[in-house]
Design a protein around this motif. Structure first.
Motif, PDB file in Angstrom:
ATOM      1  N   LYS A 178       0.864  -1.163   0.097  1.00  0.00           N
ATOM      2  CA  LYS A 178       0.110  -0.029   0.010  1.00  0.00           C
ATOM      3  C   LYS A 178       0.749   1.097  -0.061  1.00  0.00           C
ATOM      4  CE  LYS A 178      -3.243   1.711   3.427  1.00  0.00           C
ATOM      5  NZ  LYS A 178      -2.186   2.522   4.109  1.00  0.00           N
ATOM      6  N   HIS A 179       0.420   2.273  -0.856  1.00  0.00           N
ATOM      7  CA  HIS A 179       1.097   3.462  -0.770  1.00  0.00           C
ATOM      8  C   HIS A 179       0.859   4.287   0.465  1.00  0.00           C
ATOM      9  CE1 HIS A 179       2.834   7.328  -1.800  1.00  0.00           C
ATOM     10  NE2 HIS A 179       1.592   7.760  -1.830  1.00  0.00           N
ATOM     11  N   GLU A 180       1.877   4.718   1.119  1.00  0.00           N
ATOM     12  CA  GLU A 180       1.842   5.615   2.520  1.00  0.00           C
ATOM     13  C   GLU A 180       1.968   6.947   2.142  1.00  0.00           C
ATOM     14  OE1 GLU A 180       0.668   4.286   5.180  1.00  0.00           O
ATOM     15  OE2 GLU A 180       1.020   2.231   4.689  1.00  0.00           O
ATOM     16  N   SER A 181       1.296   7.869   2.639  1.00  0.00           N
ATOM     17  CA  SER A 181       1.466   9.332   2.411  1.00  0.00           C
ATOM     18  C   SER A 181       1.753  10.106   3.733  1.00  0.00           C
ATOM     19  CB  SER A 181       0.217   9.818   1.769  1.00  0.00           C
ATOM     20  OG  SER A 181       0.352  11.424   1.716  1.00  0.00           O
ATOM     21  N   ILE A 182       2.845  10.813   3.653  1.00  0.00           N
ATOM     22  CA  ILE A 182       3.012  11.626   5.060  1.00  0.00           C
ATOM     23  C   ILE A 182       1.946  12.388   5.481  1.00  0.00           C
ATOM     24  CG2 ILE A 182       4.229  13.592   3.992  1.00  0.00           C
ATOM     25  CD1 ILE A 182       6.377  13.514   6.164  1.00  0.00           C
ATOM     26  N   ALA A 183       0.880  12.647   4.504  1.00  0.00           N
ATOM     27  CA  ALA A 183      -0.349  13.597   4.693  1.00  0.00           C
ATOM     28  C   ALA A 183      -1.028  12.835   5.838  1.00  0.00           C
ATOM     29  CB  ALA A 183      -1.085  13.739   3.607  1.00  0.00           C
ATOM     30  N   GLN A 184      -1.004  11.484   6.060  1.00  0.00           N
ATOM     31  CA  GLN A 184      -1.906  10.461   6.845  1.00  0.00           C
ATOM     32  C   GLN A 184      -1.574  11.397   8.494  1.00  0.00           C
ATOM     33  OE1 GLN A 184      -0.642   6.380   7.477  1.00  0.00           O
ATOM     34  NE2 GLN A 184       0.876   6.917   5.975  1.00  0.00           N
ATOM     35  N   PHE A 185      -0.654  11.793   9.019  1.00  0.00           N
ATOM     36  CA  PHE A 185      -0.402  12.163  10.001  1.00  0.00           C
ATOM     37  C   PHE A 185      -1.066  13.488  10.384  1.00  0.00           C
ATOM     38  CE2 PHE A 185       3.333   9.465   8.412  1.00  0.00           C
ATOM     39  CZ  PHE A 185       2.900   8.327   9.476  1.00  0.00           C
ATOM     40  N   ASP A 186      -2.002  13.450  11.273  1.00  0.00           N
ATOM     41  CA  ASP A 186      -2.966  14.616  11.600  1.00  0.00           C
ATOM     42  C   ASP A 186      -2.173  15.742  12.101  1.00  0.00           C
ATOM     43  OD1 ASP A 186      -5.051  13.170  10.799  1.00  0.00           O
ATOM     44  OD2 ASP A 186      -5.974  12.398  12.843  1.00  0.00           O
ATOM     45  N   PHE A 187      -1.057  15.316  12.894  1.00  0.00           N
ATOM     46  CA  PHE A 187      -0.423  16.492  13.697  1.00  0.00           C
ATOM     47  C   PHE A 187       0.327  17.287  12.529  1.00  0.00           C
ATOM     48  CE2 PHE A 187       3.689  14.009  13.682  1.00  0.00           C
ATOM     49  CZ  PHE A 187       3.141  12.737  13.876  1.00  0.00           C
ATOM     50  N   ILE A 188       0.536  16.947  11.394  1.00  0.00           N
ATOM     51  CA  ILE A 188       1.377  17.878  10.236  1.00  0.00           C
ATOM     52  C   ILE A 188       0.554  18.051   8.996  1.00  0.00           C
ATOM     53  CG2 ILE A 188       3.628  17.453  10.957  1.00  0.00           C
ATOM     54  CD1 ILE A 188       3.483  15.594   8.310  1.00  0.00           C
ATOM     55  N   ARG A 189      -0.643  17.433   8.945  1.00  0.00           N
ATOM     56  CA  ARG A 189      -1.473  17.635   7.738  1.00  0.00           C
ATOM     57  C   ARG A 189      -1.864  18.702   7.291  1.00  0.00           C
ATOM     58  NH1 ARG A 189      -6.725  15.334   6.137  1.00  0.00           N
ATOM     59  NH2 ARG A 189      -6.719  16.319   4.213  1.00  0.00           N
ATOM     60  N   ASP A 190      -1.901  19.741   7.959  1.00  0.00           N
ATOM     61  CA  ASP A 190      -2.403  21.002   7.660  1.00  0.00           C
ATOM     62  C   ASP A 190      -1.099  21.626   6.850  1.00  0.00           C
ATOM     63  OD1 ASP A 190      -0.899  21.550   9.894  1.00  0.00           O
ATOM     64  OD2 ASP A 190      -2.475  22.966  10.612  1.00  0.00           O
ATOM     65  N   ARG A 191      -0.042  21.062   6.905  1.00  0.00           N
ATOM     66  CA  ARG A 191       1.079  21.725   6.238  1.00  0.00           C
ATOM     67  C   ARG A 191       1.622  20.752   5.080  1.00  0.00           C
ATOM     68  NH1 ARG A 191       5.268  21.861  10.020  1.00  0.00           N
ATOM     69  NH2 ARG A 191       4.150  20.820  11.665  1.00  0.00           N
ATOM     70  N   VAL A 192       1.026  19.819   4.641  1.00  0.00           N
ATOM     71  CA  VAL A 192       1.356  18.999   3.724  1.00  0.00           C
ATOM     72  C   VAL A 192       0.764  19.442   2.324  1.00  0.00           C
ATOM     73  CG1 VAL A 192       1.642  16.641   2.834  1.00  0.00           C
ATOM     74  CG2 VAL A 192       1.840  16.932   5.202  1.00  0.00           C
ATOM     75  N   ILE A 193       1.618  19.672   1.165  1.00  0.00           N
ATOM     76  CA  ILE A 193       1.175  19.525   0.042  1.00  0.00           C
ATOM     77  C   ILE A 193       1.555  18.407  -0.711  1.00  0.00           C
ATOM     78  CG2 ILE A 193       1.540  21.052  -2.079  1.00  0.00           C
ATOM     79  CD1 ILE A 193       2.811  22.875   0.299  1.00  0.00           C
ATOM     80  N   ILE A 194       0.317  17.727  -1.254  1.00  0.00           N
ATOM     81  CA  ILE A 194       0.428  16.412  -1.929  1.00  0.00           C
ATOM     82  C   ILE A 194       0.594  16.797  -3.413  1.00  0.00           C
ATOM     83  CG2 ILE A 194      -0.538  14.403  -2.814  1.00  0.00           C
ATOM     84  CD1 ILE A 194      -1.934  14.054  -0.119  1.00  0.00           C
ATOM     85  N   VAL A 195       1.572  16.264  -4.001  1.00  0.00           N
ATOM     86  CA  VAL A 195       1.746  16.487  -5.513  1.00  0.00           C
ATOM     87  C   VAL A 195       1.606  15.035  -6.379  1.00  0.00           C
ATOM     88  CG1 VAL A 195       3.535  16.936  -7.341  1.00  0.00           C
ATOM     89  CG2 VAL A 195       3.456  18.179  -5.212  1.00  0.00           C
ATOM     90  N   ASN A 196       0.742  15.111  -7.219  1.00  0.00           N
ATOM     91  CA  ASN A 196       0.552  13.743  -7.780  1.00  0.00           C
ATOM     92  C   ASN A 196       0.139  13.950  -9.331  1.00  0.00           C
ATOM     93  OD1 ASN A 196       0.193  11.092  -8.620  1.00  0.00           O
ATOM     94  ND2 ASN A 196      -0.739  10.574  -6.361  1.00  0.00           N
ATOM     95  N   GLY A 197      -0.044  13.075 -10.161  1.00  0.00           N
ATOM     96  CA  GLY A 197      -0.510  13.325 -11.626  1.00  0.00           C
ATOM     97  C   GLY A 197      -0.807  11.724 -12.372  1.00  0.00           C
ATOM     98  N   VAL A 198      -0.961  11.950 -13.412  1.00  0.00           N
ATOM     99  CA  VAL A 198      -1.397  10.880 -14.330  1.00  0.00           C
ATOM    100  C   VAL A 198      -0.217  10.188 -14.927  1.00  0.00           C
ATOM    101  CG1 VAL A 198      -3.911  11.496 -14.289  1.00  0.00           C
ATOM    102  CG2 VAL A 198      -2.543  12.270 -16.148  1.00  0.00           C
ATOM    103  N   SER A 199       0.849  10.816 -15.300  1.00  0.00           N
ATOM    104  CA  SER A 199       1.928  10.572 -15.981  1.00  0.00           C
ATOM    105  C   SER A 199       2.316   9.052 -16.016  1.00  0.00           C
ATOM    106  CB  SER A 199       3.081  11.688 -16.175  1.00  0.00           C
ATOM    107  OG  SER A 199       2.890  12.932 -16.528  1.00  0.00           O
TER     108      SER A 199
END
Ligand code: PMP
Ligand code: GLU
Length: 399
Positions: free
Chosen positions: A215-236
């Protein structure tokens, strides 16, 4: 001579694109070049996605789209983030751009003032450093070693933080190493940033679906920093859609708004037809036959590369768990010569292999490790086998 702006004079050409250009030039001269330099899937875009684009043309999706992307595409991205990553975002927090590369440029230009420091675990993807240069930020590299699978430790990040640190940017799965941070490792990193509430975290997750360890793990899953995470993704990468040029961010509202504003002055938004194709890619759960086949092929190729390269003396291999790159240390060959050509560094080695046996790779300097070279193994097993055979023979002549 035209006096070009300093920012252009200081900017380096993208090494990945440059090696790819050199290999095209050699091929145009009639040489049988195997190009393992460019990071792009060799598969065609799946038909269900192509059909959505054909329909979009007939349905006259030919006008300027909204700057941050069509509302239904941004909703589909939010649905995807919930479905695949268990993350809650609103469409207003999503900005669709002309590739993840532009998404990163939008974020950096929206956040970095001249002199601000940007932390970059190294090895890193080529363009981070150059985009930061355009913003007149200062890249602060955090070196990771091959013995640690090129992953940085929380204490290394802590030591690199200064009052000028503005953000960190990293990819997992990683280009160029293929390393994948585990949930525990990401949590360790997140805990460092919990102590530094002014630093933003840019998580480049473009290789999310090319992951051989689960499974992919995103650092955005941690609530205590979530409001400072910018996820970059795309379809390429996941959908073999490099040429369609669609990427996106999911970010705190203020940052999404800033990127929207910037993009409104730069591009007016991403191509309308490509957005309709991306909508189909994103709303379809990521277990289509086509995606499974691509993922299976990448894993087989990774296994093949590890086996073939292990037979080359002196090459120290890393063990990639995702993406489609392998990043071995080849410094054993530095200082050696075939009698005519002397190899002193990774760049010499890449040029030696390109000119002698027509295999294109990228020197590790481009990614922050001058002892390594990057193989992109997103090509057929036949070509990979032939390429490694040629490389082994050419390296064998270096004494
Ligand atoms: N991030 C990483 C780590 C990449 O390897 C790439 C490669 N293209 C990108 C971002 C940009 O992807 P694109 O612009 O094609 O969406
Ligand atoms: N990201 C790919 C690579 O690293 C594509 C080339 C590029 O966008 O620079 O090779």
């Amino acid at each position: 001579m035209t006096a070009l702006a300093n920012r252009i004079n200081y900017l380096a050409e993208s090494e990945t694109l440059a090696m790819s250009r050199k290999s095209r030039e050699l091929r145009a001269l009639g040489n049988d070049v195997i190009n393992l330099s460019l990071g792009e899937p060799d598969f065609n875009t799946p038909d269900y996605i192509k059909n959505a684009a054909k329909e979009a043309i007939d349905q006259n999706f030919t006008f300027y789209p909204p700057v941050p992307g069509y509302e239904d595409l941004r909703k589909a991205i939010c649905t995807k983030l919930k479905r695949d990553n268990n993350l809650i975002y609103e469409p207003a927090q999503v900005v669709v751009s002309t590739g993840a590369k532009q998404s990163i440029a939008n974020v950096v230009l929206s956040l970095v003032n001249p002199g601000d420091e940007v932390l970059i675990p190294s090895p890193y993807w080529v363009s981070y450093k150059e985009i930061i240069k355009v913003a007149e930020g200062k890249a602060v590299f955090i070196p990771a070693k091959i013995e640690n699978e090129f992953k940085v430790k929380p204490e290394q990040i802590e030591a690199a933080i200064s009052p000028k640190s503005k953000l960190i940017i990293f990819s997992s799965p990683c280009n160029p190493t293929g390393s994948v941070y585990t949930k525990d490792e990401l949590e360790g990193i997140a805990r460092v940033f919990a102590k530094h509430p002014d630093i933003l975290i840019v998580a480049d997750e473009i290789y999310e679906h090319i992951n051989f360890v689960g499974k992919h793990e995103s650092i955005a899953q941690f609530d205590f920093i979530r409001d400072r995470v910018i996820i970059v993704n795309g379809v390429s990468k996941a959908f073999a859609m490099t040429g369609w040029r669609i990427g996106y961010i999911a970010a705190p509202l203020e940052i999404a708004k800033a990127c929207d504003k910037l993009q409104g002055q730069f591009t007016s938004g991403a191509c309308s037809i490509a957005q309709r194709a991306a909508l189909m890619a994103e709303i379809t759960p990521p277990d289509t036959v086509e995606m499974r086949e691509m993922q299976k092929a990448f894993r087989e190729r990774r296994d093949l590369m590890l086996k073939l390269l292990a037979a080359i003396p002196g090459m120290i291999l890393n063990h990639p768990d995702g993406a489609f790159y392998i990043f071995p240390d080849i410094s054993y060959y530095f200082g050696k010569s075939d009698g005519t050509i002397r190899v002193d560094n990774a760049n010499d080695l890449c040029m030696y292999l390109l000119n002698k046996v027509f295999v294109a790779l990228v020197p590790g300097d481009a990614f922050g490790d001058p002892n390594c070279i990057r193989f992109s193994y997103a090509t057929s097993t036949d070509k990979l086998t032939e390429a490694v055979l040629r490389i082994k023979e050419a390296l064998g002549q270096l004494k």
